[in-house]
Design a protein around this motif. Structure first.
Motif, PDB file in Angstrom:
ATOM      1  N   MET A  64       0.911  -1.200   0.069  1.00 45.50           N
ATOM      2  CA  MET A  64       0.072   0.095   0.089  1.00 45.50           C
ATOM      3  C   MET A  64       1.014   1.140  -0.080  1.00 45.50           C
ATOM      4  O   MET A  64       1.743   1.429   0.811  1.00 45.50           O
ATOM      5  N   PRO A  66       1.837   5.288  -2.435  1.00 46.80           N
ATOM      6  CA  PRO A  66       1.669   5.882  -3.753  1.00 46.80           C
ATOM      7  C   PRO A  66       1.918   5.179  -4.966  1.00 46.80           C
ATOM      8  O   PRO A  66       1.329   5.628  -6.206  1.00 46.80           O
ATOM      9  N   ASN A  69      -0.791   2.863  -5.757  1.00 47.66           N
ATOM     10  CA  ASN A  69      -2.085   3.795  -6.382  1.00 47.66           C
ATOM     11  C   ASN A  69      -1.938   4.413  -7.630  1.00 47.66           C
ATOM     12  O   ASN A  69      -2.886   5.068  -7.975  1.00 47.66           O
ATOM     13  N   ARG A  70      -0.964   4.299  -8.071  1.00 52.60           N
ATOM     14  CA  ARG A  70      -0.963   4.714  -9.678  1.00 52.60           C
ATOM     15  C   ARG A  70      -1.331   3.842 -10.723  1.00 52.60           C
ATOM     16  O   ARG A  70      -1.626   3.922 -11.805  1.00 52.60           O
ATOM     17  N   ILE A  72      -3.638   0.878  -9.359  1.00 47.62           N
ATOM     18  CA  ILE A  72      -5.043   0.173  -9.062  1.00 47.62           C
ATOM     19  C   ILE A  72      -6.082   0.630  -9.677  1.00 47.62           C
ATOM     20  O   ILE A  72      -6.221   1.649 -10.001  1.00 47.62           O
ATOM     21  N   PRO A  74      -9.493   2.471  -9.604  1.00 43.46           N
ATOM     22  CA  PRO A  74     -10.068   3.386  -8.623  1.00 43.46           C
ATOM     23  C   PRO A  74     -11.586   3.119  -8.480  1.00 43.46           C
ATOM     24  O   PRO A  74     -12.205   4.027  -7.593  1.00 43.46           O
ATOM     25  N   TYR A  75     -12.185   2.229  -9.047  1.00 42.77           N
ATOM     26  CA  TYR A  75     -13.562   2.334  -9.246  1.00 42.77           C
ATOM     27  C   TYR A  75     -14.115   1.752  -7.840  1.00 42.77           C
ATOM     28  O   TYR A  75     -13.467   0.789  -7.384  1.00 42.77           O
ATOM     29  N   PRO A  82     -12.190   1.918  -3.181  1.00 41.49           N
ATOM     30  CA  PRO A  82     -11.434   1.558  -4.559  1.00 41.49           C
ATOM     31  C   PRO A  82     -11.207   0.295  -4.358  1.00 41.49           C
ATOM     32  O   PRO A  82     -11.034  -0.246  -3.408  1.00 41.49           O
ATOM     33  N   THR A  83     -11.128  -0.460  -5.638  1.00 41.95           N
ATOM     34  CA  THR A  83     -10.730  -1.776  -5.769  1.00 41.95           C
ATOM     35  C   THR A  83      -9.103  -1.891  -5.804  1.00 41.95           C
ATOM     36  O   THR A  83      -8.670  -1.968  -6.651  1.00 41.95           O
ATOM     37  N   PHE A  84      -8.644  -1.962  -4.519  1.00 40.28           N
ATOM     38  CA  PHE A  84      -7.132  -1.967  -4.272  1.00 40.28           C
ATOM     39  C   PHE A  84      -6.465  -3.379  -4.890  1.00 40.28           C
ATOM     40  O   PHE A  84      -5.257  -3.341  -5.022  1.00 40.28           O
ATOM     41  N   LYS A  85      -7.212  -4.315  -4.689  1.00 46.21           N
ATOM     42  CA  LYS A  85      -6.708  -5.710  -4.895  1.00 46.21           C
ATOM     43  C   LYS A  85      -7.055  -6.361  -6.302  1.00 46.21           C
ATOM     44  O   LYS A  85      -8.144  -5.958  -6.660  1.00 46.21           O
ATOM     45  N   GLY A  86      -6.313  -7.180  -6.838  1.00 47.54           N
ATOM     46  CA  GLY A  86      -6.530  -7.869  -7.726  1.00 47.54           C
ATOM     47  C   GLY A  86      -6.907  -7.192  -9.278  1.00 47.54           C
ATOM     48  O   GLY A  86      -7.608  -7.613 -10.087  1.00 47.54           O
TER      49      GLY A  86
END
Ligand code: SF4
Lengths: 115, 438
Positions: A64, A66, A69-70, A72, A74-75, A82-86
């Motif tokens: 986890m 920045p 987060n570029r 992943i 974001p929806y 947001p959908t951080f995984k997968g």
């Protein structure tokens, strides 16, 4: 991270991608070299390191922060999260490129207009 | 001569350890040693004394550099920004005390803001699920004293909550668990062979994103019903076996983390996990608890809960409280361009939000209140450094099991530095003046 996010330790800890041994072979890259990670949502350069909590071929892990987060997804699909995984990604060797620090990796996009 | 402060609370993770000892210099200004804390907790205490820490607010200049300004200017900028905005976002709250949260909410009411905390990128889906199906839970003390079946699902306490296992779940010898780890069975469900999984009696290496299927398979197996040969990459025999071991315990607990809340399915995964807990209660006593990350994210949910009835995503812009994750949640609001100013406090959305949301913060008038320099402070127009709660000032925080604990002050903040509470109190006063309320 409590040592400060503007310090190199943050990049060492989170500006990485953990790859499985088998995936290093497929990729044709050496451990501890830089790679570019591309997804439908963005792109980022991180250092590829051998997974310590594997084996998990086909699954890569960016902590986890920045860098993750570029790329992943974001929806939030109406959940607020947001959908951080997968997130499906592609990885390519990026030997000549550098891994930016925790602030610059954000600046590159917000100031530089990069995706 | 040095002084030792005992029973210090660690203001880092949701475990909120309350047994630290901190050795401070004679003048009460410097932390010399921290005992009992894990590596992360330790670092947090030591970082408080870092030389390069900003001591006065910093305003971003047109060329992108930062210039020091006074706290008075910072209060003025913040109050003006909030008062002028139609619908400001006030986000964060998870690493500060409940007192500051409460004052912040008062400001939010006056300016018609949306108040959201870090649950929005973390356990928000948990909160949605527990509004749907309820939650059978307990305190960490009960787990220490009673639990003999422990499941960590999609979380890795070995790294994220380092003392969780030694203080509460696996290792301690409790009243009814005198043999410590020998009297307990540890289950870990994780797509990786995580360092927590390495300690497990049963590790189920679930396929990434298939937690929902596996949870439902456990429910099916409990009832002895038919399962396909493999579910989520796990052979059915192991699922039947696991279900039997869970059933045979006297007291069980499911801890779950980001691995389930942030993956596909989100609140539906948690829904299934809570339903599994409910089903297990047909056979024995079972509980479930989210592994809350920030040390006081639980407190933010509590304070919002008792003031407005909702634990996060509280929209006060219409003069009454609305709650609708997906609509009144930070990332949705930012991406849709529905907020016109952003105040962040005690959190780091610059690092933890998708870059598309961070871009929006950069484009808007913004204030970041945080002791550290972080990606958030560096994309905000104004950075207000404050004292560390739990180190340089006290205040109330809620542990992950909803137990409130009063944090302690161990050293003085740098001279002239305000706390979150003091800064927000001054902003509140100024906002009242601007809005013409007495
Ligand atoms: S486990 Fe959490 S609360 Fe306890 S010392 Fe470590 S960081 Fe602090």
């Amino acid at each position: 991270m409590e040592a400060g996010k503007n310090h190199p330790a943050y990049r060492e800890a989170c500006g990485i991608i953990e790859l499985d041994k088998a995936d290093f072979k497929r990729l044709g890259a050496w451990p501890n070299t830089n790679v570019r990670v591309n997804s439908a949502h963005g792109t980022v350069v991180v250092k590829a390191v051998p997974a310590t909590q594997g084996p998990h071929p086909g699954i890569a892990f960016i902590p986890m922060g920045p860098w993750a987060n570029r790329v992943i997804n974001p929806y939030t699909y109406s959940t607020g999260t947001p959908t951080f995984k997968g997130t499906p990604i592609e990885v390519e060797p990026a030997q000549g490129e550098v891994v930016l620090d925790g602030i610059q990796v954000v600046y590159e996009v917000v100031r530089g207009g990069k995706k | 001569m040095t002084k030792t402060v005992s029973d210090v609370i660690c203001p880092f993770c949701g475990t909120l350890c309350d047994d630290l000892e901190v050795v401070v210099s004679d003048d009460g200004k410097k932390i010399l040693e921290v005992l009992n804390a894990c590596a992360i907790g330790n670092e947090k205490f030591h970082h408080a004394g870092a030389e390069d820490r900003p001591k006065r607010p910093r305003m971003q200049q047109p060329d992108g550099s930062y210039k020091e300004v006074s706290y008075d200017d910072a209060v003025e900028y913040t109050a003006q920004m909030l008062a002028k905005a139609k619908k400001p976002l006030m986000y964060g709250w998870s690493s500060t005390n409940c007192e500051a949260q409460s004052i912040g909410h008062e400001v939010a009411e006056l300016v018609g803001a949306v108040v959201d905390n870090t649950a929005t990128v973390c356990h928000g889906s948990t909160l949605i699920a527990l509004q749907d199906v309820g939650i059978p839970s307990c305190t960490l003390g009960e787990i220490k004293n009673r639990a003999d079946r422990i499941l960590y699902w999609g979380c890795n306490p070995a790294h994220a909550h380092p003392r969780h296992m030694s203080r509460y779940s696996i290792f301690p010898r409790g009243f009814f668990t005198g043999k410590g780890s020998q009297s307990r069975k540890l289950f870990v469900i994780d797509p990786r062979m995580s360092d927590t999984a390495k300690l497990a009696d049963y590790h189920f290496q679930v396929e990434q994103g298939r937690d929902y299927e596996l949870l439902q398979a456990f429910r099916t197996a409990l009832k002895g019903e038919w399962l396909p040969d493999t579910v989520a990459g796990i052979p059915k025999e192991r699922i039947y076996e696991g279900a039997e071991v869970l059933k045979s315990g006297r007291f069980g607990i499911i801890f779950f983390g980001m691995g389930v809340t942030q993956t596909r399915g989100k609140n539906h995964n948690i829904d299934a996990a809570i339903s599994l807990t409910k089903d297990l209660n047909e056979y024995t006593k079972f509980n479930i608890m989210p592994m809350r990350g920030h040390y006081n994210v639980t407190g933010s949910g509590e304070v919002l809960g008792w003031q407005y009835g909702f634990p996060y995503c509280v929209d006060l812009s219409r003069g009454f409280a609305r709650y609708n994750p997906g609509d009144s949640s930070s990332n949705d609001l930012l991406v849709r361009g529905e907020v016109d100013a952003v105040l962040t406090i005690a959190s780091d959305p610059g690092a933890h939000f998708p870059i598309s949301s961070v871009q929006k913060i950069w484009n808007l008038p913004s204030v970041a209140i945080d002791p550290h320099i972080t990606p958030t402070t560096e994309v905000s127009k104004l950075h207000v450094p404050v004292a560390f709660v739990g180190i340089e000032c006290g205040g109330n925080a809620y542990r992950m099991d909803n137990v409130p604990i009063d944090c302690r002050k161990v050293v003085d903040p740098p001279e002239g530095m305000l706390t979150d509470e003091e800064f927000l109190t001054r902003v509140l006063k100024r906002v009242k003046e601007l809005k013409g309320v007495a």
